[in-house]
Design a protein around this motif. Sequence first.
Motif, short mmCIF file in Angstrom:
data_model
loop_
_atom_site.label_atom_id
_atom_site.label_comp_id
_atom_site.label_asym_id
_atom_site.label_seq_id
_atom_site.Cartn_x
_atom_site.Cartn_y
_atom_site.Cartn_z
N SER A 1 0.84 -1.19 0.00
CA SER A 1 0.00 0.00 0.00
C SER A 1 0.88 1.25 0.00
O SER A 1 2.00 1.23 0.53
N SER A 2 0.37 2.32 -0.57
CA SER A 2 1.16 3.54 -0.67
C SER A 2 0.81 4.59 0.38
O SER A 2 1.52 5.58 0.54
N HIS A 3 -0.28 4.38 1.14
CA HIS A 3 -0.67 5.38 2.13
C HIS A 3 0.25 5.31 3.35
O HIS A 3 0.86 4.26 3.62
N PRO A 4 0.38 6.39 4.09
CA PRO A 4 1.25 6.39 5.28
C PRO A 4 0.79 5.35 6.29
O PRO A 4 -0.42 5.16 6.49
N ARG B 1 -0.53 3.83 9.55
CA ARG B 1 -1.40 4.45 10.55
C ARG B 1 -1.04 3.89 11.93
O ARG B 1 -1.27 2.70 12.20
N GLN C 1 1.35 8.28 9.77
CA GLN C 1 0.27 9.11 10.26
C GLN C 1 0.00 8.67 11.70
O GLN C 1 -0.33 7.52 11.95
N ASP D 1 -0.22 -5.37 4.65
CA ASP D 1 -0.99 -5.80 3.48
C ASP D 1 -1.23 -7.30 3.45
O ASP D 1 -2.00 -7.78 2.62
#
Length: 241
Positions: free
Chosen positions: A31-34, A36, A67, A213
Amino acid sequence: MPRASVLSDLPAASLNHLRQPDIDALRAPFSSHPPRILILYGSLRSVSYSRLLAEEAGRLLTHSGAQVRFFNPDGLPLPDAAPASHPKVQELRELSLWSEGQVWVSPERHGAMSGIMKAQIDWIPLSVGSVRPTQGRTLAIMQVSGGSQSFNALNQMRILGRWMRMITIANQSSVAKAYQEFDTNGRMKPSAYYDRVVDVMEELIKFTLLTRDVSGYLTDRYSERKEDAAKLEQRVGLKSI
């Protein structure tokens, strides 16, 4: 040796629910999102060294691209002293579901983790319906002590992390005489203790990126597959009556 002959040596197993390791399932696209990360701390003192250490961890994680969110335990009722619909309980549970990794920071009191820290963990259930709020999430643990270095709170949190089915990383941090390790602005001074905190946060980020992931596959268990199949068979049987 053929696979069938190997399985024939497992008379106690339900062969329909056994699985061979799937290498491709472990190679899911990242995944590319920061990442969490939820941070919990175990003290309500106005000058709380567990909170100050948690904030240092948050800065490091943010610097690494995560994040970060904190849960303030002020106002959280004791476990079972209020319904699960209590706003602070709902906030905590929603943050746990949001997270892909967590950091638990507790002071050591009377040779143990603090009651405030334990209450937060106790309010996060092992399951809510079919959802497990912590299973497969990564976890880093740290503690502060007023005296010499100790690992009692860490040992307890590590047991709890395992009980909550979390991937608790091997590295950990114990800051002794914490009152000496922070300046008047609440920032941690350069020291071997600080360096260990950096080590722990770096390791947490790496393990979170590596596992988030594929956490569903990593926590896919034979016993649960077998139990779910039995429940499904029972429901189907009831509907056909």
